[in-house]
Motif scaffolding. Structure first.
Motif, short mmCIF file in Angstrom:
data_model
loop_
_atom_site.label_atom_id
_atom_site.label_comp_id
_atom_site.label_asym_id
_atom_site.label_seq_id
_atom_site.Cartn_x
_atom_site.Cartn_y
_atom_site.Cartn_z
N GLY A 91 -71.14 108.16 86.45
CA GLY A 91 -70.06 108.71 85.65
C GLY A 91 -69.05 107.67 85.22
O GLY A 91 -68.43 107.78 84.17
N LEU A 94 -69.75 106.12 81.83
CA LEU A 94 -69.96 107.03 80.71
C LEU A 94 -68.63 107.30 80.01
O LEU A 94 -67.85 108.16 80.42
CB LEU A 94 -70.58 108.34 81.20
CG LEU A 94 -70.92 109.37 80.12
CD1 LEU A 94 -71.81 108.75 79.06
CD2 LEU A 94 -71.57 110.59 80.72
N PRO A 177 -76.10 111.22 84.82
CA PRO A 177 -75.47 112.38 85.48
C PRO A 177 -76.04 113.71 85.01
O PRO A 177 -76.06 114.67 85.78
CB PRO A 177 -74.00 112.24 85.09
CG PRO A 177 -74.00 111.46 83.82
CD PRO A 177 -75.17 110.54 83.89
N THR A 266 -69.21 113.29 89.90
CA THR A 266 -69.60 112.84 88.56
C THR A 266 -68.44 113.01 87.58
O THR A 266 -68.14 112.12 86.78
CB THR A 266 -70.82 113.63 88.06
OG1 THR A 266 -71.90 113.49 88.99
CG2 THR A 266 -71.28 113.12 86.70
N ALA A 267 -67.76 114.17 87.65
CA ALA A 267 -66.59 114.40 86.80
C ALA A 267 -65.46 113.43 87.15
O ALA A 267 -64.72 112.97 86.25
CB ALA A 267 -66.11 115.84 86.96
N GLY A 269 -65.82 110.32 88.28
CA GLY A 269 -66.15 109.04 87.67
C GLY A 269 -65.94 109.03 86.18
O GLY A 269 -65.40 108.06 85.61
N MET A 270 -66.33 110.11 85.49
CA MET A 270 -66.15 110.19 84.04
C MET A 270 -64.68 110.20 83.66
O MET A 270 -64.27 109.60 82.66
CB MET A 270 -66.86 111.43 83.51
CG MET A 270 -68.37 111.36 83.60
SD MET A 270 -69.18 112.92 83.17
CE MET A 270 -68.67 113.11 81.47
N THR A 271 -63.85 110.87 84.47
CA THR A 271 -62.41 110.90 84.19
C THR A 271 -61.80 109.51 84.30
O THR A 271 -61.02 109.08 83.45
CB THR A 271 -61.70 111.86 85.16
OG1 THR A 271 -62.28 113.16 85.07
CG2 THR A 271 -60.22 111.95 84.84
#
Length: 642
Positions: A91, A94, A177, A266-267, A269-271
């Motif tokens: 994440g 991304l 992810p 995962t969220a 890491g993306m944040t």
């Protein structure tokens, strides 16, 4: 010599300590061997685990490493936490802006091709591999993933360029992810159904739980970003805080619903990836170190935990049929249907074939395979294919890495999709001298990239129209964003000699040690007791004693780069006689080959060769021939400012 099996059969603590040490040694040893041999690390790590587990048990009766017996009930939580960190890492790379830049083909493969590949893969796993429906659906969700860590070396090896290269790179990054989330959703529905609850009600609750997990991950990401920006955390605690917060985020989400923790991290890491946090590039190094350790451990644990009976049962006609269907039906159909109208026929043919599976696919498969086995023991249903998921995952990894690794280059060249022009030069370190050197190389049609981690230092290069890379070339982020197929030579020209040596050591296995260069250590002798050893350095550029400080001094005195084309009438000897002062930096041979000059690498000259020199601004004493080449070429026998 002590019997290893007796050591493992000792007290619980001794056995656990030995197992942990063995896992670390095997995993990191395989990573090191992969680096030395330039081989896929994923294959060597799997082989290391197989050697310590099922292969050892076949030879000596008991496995050298038996994770299920050694770790007991702790095994699944350990693997779950490792997978959580791996997905957080996925994440973290991304960025939404990257998805926008990836193009319509990648977006369609992700949002339409992904679910289509999941559906077709489920049918293949059910009817070709013979798995039960539950195992087939979960396993097919994971098989949507294509690993960027496997794709990148294949792209460099094949010199793939243009849209196909961008497609494969961003598909691997984005699907990392997403495939895991497919598996989470499928498993949760199956888990609830196996306990006799309403599937409709369970589906609603799973969606709600997933939403809570996403919200929790976003809260953690925003909270950490705010804390770092406001200076609430000292620098030395930032990396450990990230790691601890991943575990806390995962643990809190697991209290809401099992396996929702994977969605949350995962969220998270993306944040962070989209927060534009300045500290993020510095934190990636710690994250990469932890991820390498955990990935190595997971691979060794999963393969060592296999038994000879499970492996033998997976080596059958069904497995072969499954591999054939996945390679020649599922992948091509999902890509061709999803990208219709966005790719030409040759691009679609190549991309429908290339889809190597990587680290996330195996790690997540191993986790959900063990979870389904646990459900079989405690629920109302028996999932007959659960114990076959890990062997099938490794079969896909071995098959795709080997087949795609050997075929991507010839196929790309056959289809005309490989880079036809000669690879150029990567200059690491933006400064006034390196930028002028890059301009000189570009003036003789050598492809050049100037890389630096500082945006301001890259400004002169950008203004000169040079291709630039903003970031640390030693980071994993550069492995993804930097187009390695564009260069076959690396010159480290930063002001930090130790960093230059690290750059040369990093790229030497990839481009060859004879193609990595840096400047001399000191203006005196080549050796310097306070600097890195010569064996760990790149080859010396220009000559011994010619340092960065000396070059910058001369540049301020009016020295500059020039290029001169030699002929039969105007030879290298005449050129050297006309320029007693100055440095010969590079020679472009008549066949277009670039040679960076230095100790034991003298210019050869010859009709049609071009010399790039750094010298005081002066005109030659010998009259040049009368021929006038085209304006794009250096004038014959006459130095031209680059």
């Amino acid at each position: 010599m002590p019997d290893m099996n007796l050591i493992l059969a000792g007290t619980g603590s001794d056995s656990l300590i030995f197992a942990c040490a063995l896992i670390g040694a095997l995993g990191l040893g395989a990573q090191w061997l992969a680096w030395r041999l330039q081989a896929p690390a994923i294959v060597l790590m799997a082989l290391a685990g197989l050697a310590a587990g099922p292969v050892w048990s076949l030879i000596f009766g008991d496995p050298l490493l038996n994770p299920s017996s050694t770790f007991g009930d702790l095994l699944r939580p350990i693997v779950s936490l490792c997978v959580a960190v791996i997905l957080f890492e996925g994440g973290l790379i991304l960025k939404f802006e990257n998805l926008r830049d990836a193009g319509a083909a990648v977006r369609r493969v992700v949002f339409f091709g992904g679910p289509l590949a999941w559906l077709l893969g489920s049918l293949a796993a059910r009817y070709a591999a013979g798995l039960d429906w539950a195992s087939a659906i979960v396993f097919a969700g994971v098989m949507v993933v294509t690993g960027p860590t496997v794709i990148m070396p294949l792209m460099r090896q094949s010199k793939l360029s243009g849209r196909p290269a961008q497609f494969l790179k961003w598909e691997g990054i984005v699907n990392d992810p997403i495939g895991a989330l497919f598996a989470v959703a499928a498993y949760e529905v199956i888990r609830v159904a196996s306990h006799g609850d309403s599937i409709v009600g369970a589906g609603v609750w799973i969606l709600a739980a997933a939403g809570i997990g996403v919200a929790l991950g976003i809260i953690f990401g925003l909270g950490i970003s705010r804390a770092f920006r406001a200076g609430w955390t000292p620098e030395y605690l930032k990396a450990p805080l990230i790691f601890a917060s991943i575990i806390l985020c995962y643990a809190l989400a697991e209290q809401v619903e099992k396996e929702i923790g994977l969605v949350a991290v995962t969220a998270y890491g993306m944040t962070l990836a989209n927060s534009k946090l300045a500290d993020l590039s510095e934190l990636r190094k710690f994250k990469e170190d932890i991820a390498v350790l955990l990935v190595s451990g997971v691979f060794v644990i999963l393969t060592a935990d296999l038994t000879p009976s499970i492996i033998s049962s997976a080596l059958n006609i069904n497995t072969l049929l499954f591999l054939l269907v996945m390679l020649f039906v599922v992948r091509p159909l999902s890509v061709w249907i999803a990208t219709a109208g966005t790719l030409n026929r040759k691009e679609a043919l190549l991309l429908g074939w290339i889809a190597p599976r990587g680290i996330v696919a195996v790690a997540v498969s191993g986790l959900f395979g063990s979870l389904l086995v646990d459900l079989s023991r405690e629920g109302r249903f028996y999932f007959s294919g659960a114990d076959q998921i890990v062997p099938l995952a490794f079969a896909m990894v071995f098959t795709t890495v080997v087949l795609h690794g050997f075929t991507i280059g010839p196929l790309a060249r056959k289809l005309g999709l490989a880079r036809s022009e000669k690879p150029g030069v990567l200059l690491v370190g933006a400064n006034s001298w390196s930028v002028e050197f890059a301009k000189a190389l570009k003036s003789v049609k050598i492809d050049v990239i100037v890389a630096d981690s500082n945006y301001r230092r890259l400004r002169p290069a950008r203004e000169a129209g040079l291709d630039t890379f903003l970031g640390e070339v030693l980071s994993e982020d550069a492995e993804i964003r930097l187009d390695h197929s564009r260069f076959a030579t690396v010159v480290a020209l930063s002001t930090n000699d130790s960093h230059n040596a690290l750059v040369c050591s990093q790229f030497a296995p990839e481009v060859g040690r004879h193609r990595v260069y840096q400047l001399s250590l000191s203006e005196g002798d080549e050796t310097d007791d306070k600097s890195v050893g010569s064996s760990a350095r790149g080859r010396t550029l220009i000559k011994r004693g010619r340092t960065y400080d000396g070059l910058i001094r001369d540049q301020y005195r009016g020295w500059n780069f020039s290029r001169t084309r030699l002929t039969e009438k105007y030879t290298l000897e005449q050129y050297l006689a006309d320029r007693p002062k100055g440095d010969l930096v590079a020679e472009i041979r008549p066949d277009g080959t670039l040679v960076l000059l230095g100790p034991s690498r003298e210019a050869r000259g010859g009709d049609g060769a071009t010399i790039i020199s750094f010298a005081p601004d002066q005109q030659p004493q010998t009259s040049a021939p009368a021929e006038e080449p085209s304006s794009s070429d250096p004038k014959v026998g006459e130095p031209q400012k680059a």
